[in-house]
Enzyme design. Structure first.
Site: not given
Ligand SMILES: [Zn+2]
Length: 214
Positions: A27, A43, A72, A74, A95, A155
């Site tokens: 996450g 990350s 991250s 993401e 998550h 996800h």
């Molecule tokens: Zn994720």
């Protein structure tokens, strides 16, 4: 510099971990500092080891502006949400288990209780794309036009709000309702949702009356 924002990432990362919405370093979360700057979780650092100085500050193109740790993977998900919804100041991606169950079944979370309606008429599913891609960010932004909480296919969940506190409470709210919905579905009996007329009335009522603001 940016101490308050970095501390907020550490604080809410731990809250995500302790409330079982993520495990390890999975996450991610971010908070807006200014129009073009955000602090975002780095990350691969477990939340219970994360130090404020490890939190990178990046611009909305993903460039590191302050800090020596990689953001991250993401980060595009976060930057695209901030670019698309200027009123959003905090984004949390989890998550959590029951939200992930719904996201794997690829069914949206309907208005099963009024707490869902505090967010939206339903919590939609964003189409599948691999983690870290622009495609995933675009799919989430598209779904977010309907609801600031979105289930990501196969996800997890992403919640965007004006404050980190609100984004966190949205994630908890969706997870709790997702749990109720999954358990209700698992009985095999008919699952009822709040009808459209009542839903609209409740949303209007909650918008006007819920909370302490006048
Ligand atoms: Zn994720």
């Amino acid at each position: 510099m940016y101490d308050l924002y970095r501390a907020m990432i550490v604080e809410y990362g731990l809250k995500m971990l302790k409330s079982n919405q993520v495990s390890g370093s999975s996450g991610n979360l971010s908070v807006k500092i200014s129009e073009n700057l955000i602090a975002i979780s780095p990350s691969g650092i477990p939340y219970d080891e994360l130090l404020p100085e490890q939190v990178p500050v990046i611009d909305l193109n993903g460039k590191i502006v302050d800090g020596s740790y990689k953001p991250s993977i993401e980060h595009k998900l976060h930057t695209e949400i901030y670019k698309s919804f200027p009123e959003v100041d905090a984004v949390i991606h989890t998550h959590s288990i029951y939200a992930s169950v719904l996201s794997t079944l690829r069914i949206s979370l309907p208005a099963i209780t009024e707490t869902v309606l505090m967010i939206s008429e339903e919590i939609p599913i964003a189409s599948y794309a691999n983690a870290g891609t622009f495609e995933l960010a675009r799919n989430v932004v598209e779904a977010m036009k309907k609801s600031r909480a979105v289930l990501m296919a196969n996800h997890g969940l992403v919640c965007a709000a004006k404050t980190m506190k609100e984004a966190f409470s949205m994630c908890e709210n969706v997870e709790r309702n997702a749990q109720v919905y999954v358990l209700a579905l698992s009985t095999g009996k008919m699952v009822h949702t709040i009808d459209e007329a009542h839903a609209k009335e409740a949303m209007e009522f909650l918008r006007k009356n819920y909370g302490q603001t006048t």
